[in-house]
Design an enzyme around this catalytic site. Structure first.
Site, PDB file in Angstrom:
ATOM      1  N   ASP A   1      -6.217  10.263  -3.162  1.00  0.00           N
ATOM      2  CA  ASP A   1      -7.035  11.298  -2.395  1.00  0.00           C
ATOM      3  C   ASP A   1      -8.373  11.597  -2.967  1.00  0.00           C
ATOM      4  OD1 ASP A   1      -4.950  11.805  -0.460  1.00  0.00           O
ATOM      5  OD2 ASP A   1      -4.075  13.545  -1.688  1.00  0.00           O
TER       6      ASP A   1
ATOM      7  N   CYS B   1      -6.758  14.140   7.224  1.00  0.00           N
ATOM      8  CA  CYS B   1      -6.593  12.885   7.586  1.00  0.00           C
ATOM      9  C   CYS B   1      -7.994  11.980   7.866  1.00  0.00           C
ATOM     10  CB  CYS B   1      -5.801  12.655   8.808  1.00  0.00           C
ATOM     11  SG  CYS B   1      -5.475  10.925   9.326  1.00  0.00           S
TER      12      CYS B   1
ATOM     13  N   ASP C   1      -1.297  16.006   5.834  1.00  0.00           N
ATOM     14  CA  ASP C   1      -2.042  15.312   4.898  1.00  0.00           C
ATOM     15  C   ASP C   1      -3.365  16.063   4.444  1.00  0.00           C
ATOM     16  OD1 ASP C   1      -3.186  13.484   3.295  1.00  0.00           O
ATOM     17  OD2 ASP C   1      -3.796  12.225   4.954  1.00  0.00           O
TER      18      ASP C   1
ATOM     19  N   TYR D   1       0.853  -1.094   0.139  1.00  0.00           N
ATOM     20  CA  TYR D   1      -0.006   0.108   0.110  1.00  0.00           C
ATOM     21  C   TYR D   1       0.759   1.423  -0.066  1.00  0.00           C
ATOM     22  CZ  TYR D   1      -3.418   3.595   1.538  1.00  0.00           C
ATOM     23  OH  TYR D   1      -4.289   4.644   1.633  1.00  0.00           O
TER      24      TYR D   1
ATOM     25  N   GLU E   1     -14.169   4.217   5.908  1.00  0.00           N
ATOM     26  CA  GLU E   1     -12.976   4.956   6.887  1.00  0.00           C
ATOM     27  C   GLU E   1     -13.624   5.030   8.161  1.00  0.00           C
ATOM     28  OE1 GLU E   1     -10.117   4.975   7.699  1.00  0.00           O
ATOM     29  OE2 GLU E   1      -9.138   6.746   6.600  1.00  0.00           O
TER      30      GLU E   1
ATOM     31  N   ASN F   1      -8.936  -0.176   7.260  1.00  0.00           N
ATOM     32  CA  ASN F   1      -7.728   0.712   7.709  1.00  0.00           C
ATOM     33  C   ASN F   1      -7.364   0.567   9.043  1.00  0.00           C
ATOM     34  OD1 ASN F   1      -5.576   2.748   7.614  1.00  0.00           O
ATOM     35  ND2 ASN F   1      -7.023   4.213   7.399  1.00  0.00           N
TER      36      ASN F   1
ATOM     37  N   HIS G   1      -7.355   4.197  -4.462  1.00  0.00           N
ATOM     38  CA  HIS G   1      -8.690   4.492  -3.977  1.00  0.00           C
ATOM     39  C   HIS G   1      -8.989   6.056  -3.928  1.00  0.00           C
ATOM     40  CE1 HIS G   1      -6.985   6.186   0.106  1.00  0.00           C
ATOM     41  NE2 HIS G   1      -6.297   5.042  -0.174  1.00  0.00           N
TER      42      HIS G   1
END
Length: 297
Positions: A91, A126, A62, A48, A191, A213, A116
């Site tokens: 993103d 984030c 981020d 990843y 997420e 995740n 993704h």
């Protein structure tokens, strides 16, 4: 030696086949090509490539500051040095749906096996921080439709990430995920799930696989791969783990040098020169060079 000996097309096909199989796929984050080689040698199913880890390595938060060209080149260097399928964080797709289409083709050309896209607004943040905002479902489905229509290799896997759990709730996030799958997403990335039951609810509600995740210091507990598999999860990523391990060790070492005036106290924690050469397959380079130059006419 000299990078991957399998083609990008073969690696994409391998990922497709494994997503259709029974075993859960484990994709640790690779912060550089050497890291990716080690992931492969230890026996994981894939690599990843985290946007958060890449941003941090550039000294940036981020929040969508990296560009398509930067991310693509970073992905190219990693994907080119491993025979594992490489899955990259794209993103929000770097712009409007037409930009998303270009993103997919750029990542395909760079040898990636999957990416993704997320449903946050720009600038993104984030996924495990508070205060996230998501676009309308219709806007995200346009991103996915553009991505699916742009790919030239049908085995390139498009994953849709939804950050809606935090602000809209679990049911709304599932409704979004269904719409994203209908638009062409092959894999759903929910997420910041709170517990295993939420992963299980997501998995049962969808006809496409889901990923988990497992990032440290986030909203989700750090479940084992077996626990996630039992909950119906098909892939697990460990996006920033290797960066955090490395930076923790680097900081400790630097403080030791500052305090002691030498690194001798931390040498036993370092990867040895011999091990580095083993990971790099240094001997194969020597053998290749000797075969080319040391010959008799």
């Amino acid at each position: 030696m000299l990078g991957a000996h399998t083609s990008a097309a073969d690696r994409r096909l391998r990922l497709r086949e494994e997503l259709a199989g029974d075993a859960i796929l484990r994709f640790p984050g690779a912060i550089n090509p050497l890291n990716a080689q080690l992931i492969e040698q230890i026996g994981f199913e894939g690599v990843y490539i985290s946007g958060g880890a890449f941003s941090a390595a550039q000294g940036l938060p981020d929040i969508g500051l990296t560009t398509l060209s930067e991310v693509t080149e970073h992905g190219r260097t990693i994907a080119g040095m491993t025979n594992l399928p490489a899955f990259i964080d794209a993103d929000t797709g770097f712009g409007e749906p037409m930009n998303v289409a270009r993103t997919i083709q750029s990542l395909e050309d760079a040898g990636l096996a999957a990416c993704h896209l997320e449903d946050q607004v720009n600038p993104k943040r984030c996924g495990h921080l508070d205060g996230k905002e998501v676009v309308a479902t219709s806007e995200m489905t346009k991103r996915i439709t553009a991505a699916a229509g742009a790919r030239r290799d049908p085995n390139f896997v498009i994953s849709a990430r939804t950050d809606a759990r935090a602000g809209e709730g679990l049911d709304a996030a599932i409704d979004r995920a269904k719409a994203y799958a209908d638009a062409g997403a092959d894999l759903i990335f929910p997420e910041a799930m709170r517990d295993l039951s939420e992963f299980e609810t997501f998995a049962k509600a969808l006809d496409v696989p889901i990923l988990a995740n497992m990032t440290e210091f986030g909203k989700s507990e750090l479940f084992t791969a077996d626990q996630l598999a039992d909950a119906g999860v098909k892939m697990v990523i460990y996006p920033v783990t290797t960066l955090r391990l490395a930076m923790g060790a680097i900081e400790d070492g630097l403080r030791t040098i500052m305090a002691d005036g030498t690194q001798s106290g931390v040498v036993d924690r370092m990867q040895t020169r011999a091990r580095l050469y083993e990971v790099l397959d240094y001997e194969s380079y020597n053998a290749f060079d000797e075969n080319v130059f040391n010959f008799t006419v």
